[in-house]
Every structure is written in C-alpha cells, then in structure tokens.
Scaffold this active site. Structure first.
Site, short mmCIF file in Angstrom:
data_model
loop_
_atom_site.label_atom_id
_atom_site.label_comp_id
_atom_site.label_asym_id
_atom_site.label_seq_id
_atom_site.Cartn_x
_atom_site.Cartn_y
_atom_site.Cartn_z
N SER A 8 0.83 -1.20 0.00
CA SER A 8 0.00 0.00 0.00
C SER A 8 0.87 1.25 0.00
CB SER A 8 -0.90 0.01 1.23
OG SER A 8 -1.46 1.32 1.37
N HIS B 203 -1.10 -1.02 -4.44
CA HIS B 203 -2.39 -0.75 -3.80
C HIS B 203 -2.46 0.74 -3.47
CE1 HIS B 203 -5.98 -1.93 -1.46
NE2 HIS B 203 -5.57 -1.08 -0.53
N ASP C 20 -4.64 3.71 -1.84
CA ASP C 20 -5.71 3.97 -0.87
C ASP C 20 -6.19 5.40 -0.96
OD1 ASP C 20 -6.09 1.53 0.67
OD2 ASP C 20 -4.02 1.80 1.32
N MET D 259 -8.78 8.19 0.33
CA MET D 259 -9.67 8.48 1.47
C MET D 259 -10.16 9.92 1.39
SD MET D 259 -7.35 6.91 4.50
CE MET D 259 -6.71 5.24 4.42
N HIS E 256 -8.22 1.38 -4.20
CA HIS E 256 -9.20 1.12 -3.13
C HIS E 256 -9.83 2.46 -2.75
CE1 HIS E 256 -9.66 -0.20 1.40
NE2 HIS E 256 -10.83 0.03 0.82
N MET F 99 -12.02 4.64 -0.61
CA MET F 99 -12.71 4.79 0.68
C MET F 99 -13.36 6.16 0.66
SD MET F 99 -9.74 3.07 2.98
CE MET F 99 -8.56 3.23 1.67
N MET G 213 -11.87 -6.10 4.65
CA MET G 213 -11.07 -5.23 5.52
C MET G 213 -10.80 -5.98 6.82
SD MET G 213 -10.42 -2.50 3.85
CE MET G 213 -9.40 -1.90 5.20
N ASP H 210 -6.93 -6.70 3.64
CA ASP H 210 -6.31 -5.38 3.78
C ASP H 210 -6.39 -4.90 5.22
OD1 ASP H 210 -5.33 -2.83 3.40
OD2 ASP H 210 -6.99 -2.16 2.12
C1 DX5 Z 1 -6.58 1.06 5.58
C2 DX5 Z 1 -6.07 0.95 4.17
C3 DX5 Z 1 -4.99 -0.05 4.05
C4 DX5 Z 1 -3.78 0.30 4.83
C5 DX5 Z 1 -3.04 -0.96 5.18
O1 DX5 Z 1 -7.59 1.97 5.65
O2 DX5 Z 1 -7.10 0.54 3.29
O3 DX5 Z 1 -4.67 -0.36 2.72
O4 DX5 Z 1 -2.93 1.18 4.19
O5 DX5 Z 1 -2.02 -0.62 5.99
P1 DX5 Z 1 -1.34 -1.61 7.01
O6 DX5 Z 1 -0.80 -2.76 6.19
O7 DX5 Z 1 -0.29 -0.75 7.59
O8 DX5 Z 1 -2.38 -2.05 7.99
ZN ZN Z 2 -6.57 -0.37 1.21
#
Ligand code: DX5
Ligand code: ZN
Length: 216
Positions: free
Chosen positions: A9, A34, A36, A38, A67, A69, A138, A176
């Site tokens: 990620s 990956h 992320d 947000m 991904h 969010m 998740m 994840d």
């Molecule tokens: C969490 C994200 C993950 C996160 C994983 O909200 O979707 O992808 O970055 O991070 P680690 O591996 O540090 O838990």
């Molecule tokens: Zn993620």
C-alpha cells in the site's frame, strides 16, 4: 489460477520520495500497487487523490489496484481508470447502487472489486458475487495504516470462499489491514489470494526482502 499476490500500500510510502518508492516496488517481487484513496467522509482521514494517482500512472510498471474509501465512488471511478487503474474496488457500505457501479467499472475496461468493512457480513454479497472480480475483506477499520489485524477475518475468508464456490464465481479474495510476517502465510492458507501490506513493508529495514518473505 489463484496465486499468492502481494500488494504493497502506497499509503505508507514516503511521499517526499514517491517516485523512489514506486521504483523500489517495480524492482521487487510485489505484484500489485495498492492505492488507498480516502475522502475524510467515508473514513475519518484524508489521503490523496488524482495528482498522486498521476505519479503512480507515470512510474508504476505493475497492476494498479485502487481502493476507494470515499462516498459516492461512482462519481470518480472513470477518472481513476483513465489514470491507469487496472482494478477499482468500492465499499459495499458506500454504494447505494452497487450493481450499477460494478458494471460501470467493468464497462470502462477495469476489473471491479467490492470491499466489506469488518462489521459487514459476507452474506451481503450473495447477489453480487457472480459479477465481481475481487472481494476485499477489511481486516481493520479503514482509515489508517499500521492498525492491529482483526482475527474474525479468518472466518470471513472461509465464508467468502464458500460463497464464491457455490456461485461459480471467479472472484479473488484480498485482505487489507494489519497484514504482517506473522499472519501472511496463515491468510494465504485460509484462502486469501492477495494481501495488502503497508506498514509491514515500508517500516521494515528492507522492504524488498519483506515483500519476498510475505509470500512464503
Ligand atoms: C486502511 C487501508 C490499508 C492500509 C493498510 O484503511 O485501506 O490499505 O494502508 O495498511 P497496514 O498494512 O499498515 O495495515
Ligand atoms: Zn486499502
């Protein structure tokens, strides 16, 4: 065919040296990137958006897994696909018209994934499982890297596997959150196909070696 894939990620990458970290992943045994995204509404944190995605598009030489969010993800999926997303995953909890959003992603030429938060039961996927390319479970509450893995995820992997088999679905199972060297092999054994790892990779002294170790 299902294999053991590792998707580091970028949330845990060094944003002052993003190109360097992307090149490191290009040269490593990582399989996917990956990404992320947000929005500070669906999750209590803001990460990054299109400008960072543009940098990923310019430098990443592997499959790009986005991904989302965010609330109303259907408004933005097209732009992420134009910026090189090979797979876009949207949260079950964020989509009023999930089937339409999954179709939209696939019609634009990308693979489509559906994501479940820790408290959302796998059975909610019964009527969409045949249409998705990936189920992302998740294993932490989304919003932050570096959180503790939720053990109930193992049960959800086995339920997802059963759902996939009973519907002749070809969906991959991705995990994840809180993935590390202690639980990675157990997760693959339980039926996971793709593991996301942020903190475990980027906080280790030797990220490339950690990626290798996560596969075994
Ligand atoms: C969490 C994200 C993950 C996160 C994983 O909200 O979707 O992808 O970055 O991070 P680690 O591996 O540090 O838990
Ligand atoms: Zn993620």
């Amino acid at each position: 065919m299902k294999t053991k894939l590792i998707a580091p990620s970028l949330l845990s990458a060094d944003f002052g040296n993003l190109q360097r970290d992307i090149e490191m992943l290009n040269n490593s045994q990582a399989d996917w990137f990956h990404v992320d995204v947000m929005d500070g509404r669906f999750v209590p944190n803001i990460s990054f958006g299109f400008p960072v995605m543009k940098t990923v598009q310019q430098h990443a030489k592997k499959f790009v897994d986005v991904h989302l969010m965010i609330v109303e993800p259907e408004k933005y999926v097209e732009e992420f696909i134009e910026l090189g997303a090979d797979l876009v995953s949207v949260h079950y909890e964020a989509c009023v018209h999930l089937h339409r959003t999954i179709n939209l992603i696939q019609s634009k030429g990308a693979k489509a994934g559906v994501v479940l938060n820790p408290a959302t039961p796998v059975l909610m996927l019964e009527d969409i499982i045949a249409d998705v390319d990936l189920v992302l479970l998740m294993s932490v509450n989304p919003g932050f890297g570096g959180q503790k893995f939720i053990e109930n995820t193992y049960k959800k992997i086995s339920e997802t596997k059963d759902l996939i088999l009973s519907n002749n679905s070809t969906a991959l199972i991705q995990i994840d959150g809180g993935v590390n060297l202690d639980n990675a092999s157990k997760l693959f054994e339980a039926g996971a196909d793709v593991l996301v790892a942020g903190n475990a990779v980027f906080s280790s002294g030797d990220p490339e070696r950690t990626i290798e170790l996560l596969k075994f």
